[in-house]
Design a protein around this motif. Sequence first.
Motif, PDB file in Angstrom:
ATOM      1  N   VAL A 121       0.833  -1.200   0.000  1.00  0.00           N
ATOM      2  CA  VAL A 121       0.000   0.000   0.000  1.00  0.00           C
ATOM      3  C   VAL A 121       0.867   1.249   0.000  1.00  0.00           C
ATOM      4  N   GLY A 122       0.321   2.325  -0.541  1.00  0.00           N
ATOM      5  CA  GLY A 122       1.045   3.595  -0.580  1.00  0.00           C
ATOM      6  C   GLY A 122       0.328   4.571  -1.497  1.00  0.00           C
ATOM      7  N   ALA A 253       0.901  -5.580   6.167  1.00  0.00           N
ATOM      8  CA  ALA A 253       0.903  -4.482   5.199  1.00  0.00           C
ATOM      9  C   ALA A 253       2.316  -3.940   5.053  1.00  0.00           C
ATOM     10  N   ILE A 254       2.744  -3.800   3.822  1.00  0.00           N
ATOM     11  CA  ILE A 254       4.035  -3.162   3.546  1.00  0.00           C
ATOM     12  C   ILE A 254       3.736  -1.759   3.051  1.00  0.00           C
ATOM     13  N   ILE A 255       4.039  -0.791   3.901  1.00  0.00           N
ATOM     14  CA  ILE A 255       3.791   0.608   3.577  1.00  0.00           C
ATOM     15  C   ILE A 255       4.942   1.094   2.703  1.00  0.00           C
ATOM     16  N   THR A 256       4.630   1.393   1.449  1.00  0.00           N
ATOM     17  CA  THR A 256       5.649   1.795   0.481  1.00  0.00           C
ATOM     18  C   THR A 256       5.642   3.316   0.361  1.00  0.00           C
ATOM     19  N   THR A 257       6.809   3.919   0.494  1.00  0.00           N
ATOM     20  CA  THR A 257       6.883   5.378   0.431  1.00  0.00           C
ATOM     21  C   THR A 257       8.179   5.844  -0.210  1.00  0.00           C
ATOM     22  N   ASN A 258       8.106   6.996  -0.848  1.00  0.00           N
ATOM     23  CA  ASN A 258       9.295   7.685  -1.343  1.00  0.00           C
ATOM     24  C   ASN A 258       9.860   8.547  -0.216  1.00  0.00           C
ATOM     25  N   PRO A 259      11.114   8.962  -0.316  1.00  0.00           N
ATOM     26  CA  PRO A 259      11.673   9.847   0.715  1.00  0.00           C
ATOM     27  C   PRO A 259      11.261  11.313   0.509  1.00  0.00           C
ATOM     28  N   GLU A 260       9.963  11.528   0.291  1.00  0.00           N
ATOM     29  CA  GLU A 260       9.430  12.876   0.085  1.00  0.00           C
ATOM     30  C   GLU A 260       8.393  13.171   1.156  1.00  0.00           C
ATOM     31  N   VAL A 261       8.303  14.415   1.554  1.00  0.00           N
ATOM     32  CA  VAL A 261       7.438  14.803   2.669  1.00  0.00           C
ATOM     33  C   VAL A 261       5.981  14.431   2.405  1.00  0.00           C
ATOM     34  N   ASP A 266       1.193  11.169   3.750  1.00  0.00           N
ATOM     35  CA  ASP A 266       0.029  10.375   3.361  1.00  0.00           C
ATOM     36  C   ASP A 266       0.138   8.939   3.875  1.00  0.00           C
ATOM     37  N   SER A 267       1.358   8.416   3.958  1.00  0.00           N
ATOM     38  CA  SER A 267       1.560   7.068   4.496  1.00  0.00           C
ATOM     39  C   SER A 267       1.140   7.008   5.961  1.00  0.00           C
ATOM     40  N   ASP A 268       1.339   8.092   6.676  1.00  0.00           N
ATOM     41  CA  ASP A 268       0.950   8.159   8.083  1.00  0.00           C
ATOM     42  C   ASP A 268      -0.570   8.029   8.222  1.00  0.00           C
ATOM     43  N   ARG A 269      -1.298   8.646   7.291  1.00  0.00           N
ATOM     44  CA  ARG A 269      -2.762   8.538   7.316  1.00  0.00           C
ATOM     45  C   ARG A 269      -3.189   7.101   6.996  1.00  0.00           C
ATOM     46  N   ILE A 270      -2.523   6.477   6.044  1.00  0.00           N
ATOM     47  CA  ILE A 270      -2.842   5.097   5.670  1.00  0.00           C
ATOM     48  C   ILE A 270      -2.692   4.172   6.876  1.00  0.00           C
ATOM     49  N   LEU A 271      -1.672   4.413   7.684  1.00  0.00           N
ATOM     50  CA  LEU A 271      -1.444   3.594   8.877  1.00  0.00           C
ATOM     51  C   LEU A 271      -2.631   3.654   9.828  1.00  0.00           C
ATOM     52  N   GLY A 272      -3.199   4.856   9.974  1.00  0.00           N
ATOM     53  CA  GLY A 272      -4.353   5.027  10.871  1.00  0.00           C
ATOM     54  C   GLY A 272      -5.554   4.229  10.395  1.00  0.00           C
ATOM     55  N   ILE A 273      -5.814   4.264   9.093  1.00  0.00           N
ATOM     56  CA  ILE A 273      -6.954   3.538   8.525  1.00  0.00           C
ATOM     57  C   ILE A 273      -6.719   2.033   8.590  1.00  0.00           C
ATOM     58  N   SER A 308      15.974  11.518   4.899  1.00  0.00           N
ATOM     59  CA  SER A 308      16.836  10.372   5.165  1.00  0.00           C
ATOM     60  C   SER A 308      15.993   9.214   5.695  1.00  0.00           C
ATOM     61  N   VAL A 309      16.588   8.029   5.711  1.00  0.00           N
ATOM     62  CA  VAL A 309      15.913   6.853   6.261  1.00  0.00           C
ATOM     63  C   VAL A 309      15.515   7.101   7.712  1.00  0.00           C
ATOM     64  N   GLN A 310      16.437   7.690   8.477  1.00  0.00           N
ATOM     65  CA  GLN A 310      16.160   7.958   9.885  1.00  0.00           C
ATOM     66  C   GLN A 310      14.993   8.925  10.052  1.00  0.00           C
ATOM     67  N   ASP A 311      14.920   9.954   9.190  1.00  0.00           N
ATOM     68  CA  ASP A 311      13.809  10.917   9.235  1.00  0.00           C
ATOM     69  C   ASP A 311      12.468  10.197   9.039  1.00  0.00           C
ATOM     70  N   ILE A 312      12.420   9.327   8.031  1.00  0.00           N
ATOM     71  CA  ILE A 312      11.175   8.625   7.710  1.00  0.00           C
ATOM     72  C   ILE A 312      10.775   7.682   8.846  1.00  0.00           C
ATOM     73  N   CYS A 313      11.762   6.965   9.378  1.00  0.00           N
ATOM     74  CA  CYS A 313      11.482   6.054  10.499  1.00  0.00           C
ATOM     75  C   CYS A 313      10.987   6.825  11.724  1.00  0.00           C
ATOM     76  N   ASP A 314      11.547   7.991  11.966  1.00  0.00           N
ATOM     77  CA  ASP A 314      11.129   8.812  13.112  1.00  0.00           C
ATOM     78  C   ASP A 314       9.690   9.294  12.954  1.00  0.00           C
ATOM     79  N   ILE A 315       9.275   9.561  11.714  1.00  0.00           N
ATOM     80  CA  ILE A 315       7.921  10.063  11.461  1.00  0.00           C
ATOM     81  C   ILE A 315       6.885   8.941  11.558  1.00  0.00           C
ATOM     82  N   LEU A 316       7.153   7.816  10.893  1.00  0.00           N
ATOM     83  CA  LEU A 316       6.155   6.753  10.792  1.00  0.00           C
ATOM     84  C   LEU A 316       6.195   5.762  11.954  1.00  0.00           C
TER      85      LEU A 316
END
Length: 383
Positions: A121-122, A253-261, A266-273, A308-316
């Motif tokens: 998903v993504g 679920a494998i949440i697929t995302t680009n390293p873009e804000v 939007d991936s964060d919203r998908i996680l909630g649903i 960065s990878v760390q940024d994305i991991c910190d957000i999600l």
Amino acid sequence: MGLFGLFSKKKKETLDEGLSKTKENVFAKITRAVAGKSKVDDEVLDELENVLVTSDVGVDTTLKIIKRIEERVARDKYVSTSELTTILRQEIASLLTENGSADGDSFDLPSGTKPYVIMVVGVNGVGKTTTSASLATGLALRGHKTAVIDFDVGLRNLDLIMGCERRVVYDLINVIHGEATLNQALIKDKNCENLYILPASQTRDKDALTREGVDNVMKELASEKMGFEFIICDSPAGIEQGALMALYFADEAIITTNPEVSSVRDSDRILGILQSKSRKAEQGSTVKEHLLITRYSPERVAKGEMLSVQDICDILRIPLIGVIPESQNVLQASNSGEPVIHQDNAAAAEAYKDVIARLLGENREMRFLEAEKKSFLKRLFGG
């Protein structure tokens, strides 16, 4: 966060890898090495160290084990060689417990769950279909009978990437509405013995999908007659009817995302649903979530052009299962109707193979996270 969640846990990975290799053949070697000796002394410890190192357990892990046994011998004053194997097992178990290997975010698949349903998903354009094709192909190449289902009704891109668009006669909607059997609609992959594709319809809209119909398809795929071990669901962009159908039946679920804000947000919203509208949520359980970062460029990260990878991991805040590097091979593979995982020595193919290994419970170090170091001549003349 689990084993692959953060890179500061590299020591933990190394220890686990070493400990996982200390199996029955190692204990057999130890028994032979200490034959004829009655107690654990320096000579026996030297033999033990030699056996562990030559069995690829790893130097750091070996030193930890030897140190623990030395402390045990010093404490108990006398330890016989007949007790050595038991002590060794106890100390290894203790190391694993301290190391936290049994945490809840490991990638071991639950036993007895067949077929195992994985939803990719993504948002639009992050590489969901490319990922679905490579994951399904990778699992099939490992010997697991796998079906990949295209839930993107109305667009249908999966069959193009899989190279079977000319062989589509019936599709998922035909099966759901009783216009064809599942056997008639499934397309056997040209390259993999264990891989089957169930395409989406180009002529219907997403309202043609029904939960009851999808449930019947899933049950038939799960039957002993079909014998599928994995079902990969290629979800449409965002959260719409097709995505909700795939989501409802997912085990993971494998949440697929680009390293873009925007993609990460939007991936964060998908996680909630995801955790509120699945069948597992209705049953009081949860869908396992893992993060896959695609089109990652360490060079652009260094320039501040992407997260960065760390940024994305910190957000999600979900376990990372893989990083797919930015590569022209992905586009070339899609245009040629072949999943990129088939390309030998391509960075993206190797990254997808690592993801498959982690899904199946293997330990793999994260790769493609650092920019390639250029030689002096390359820096001097460019390139």
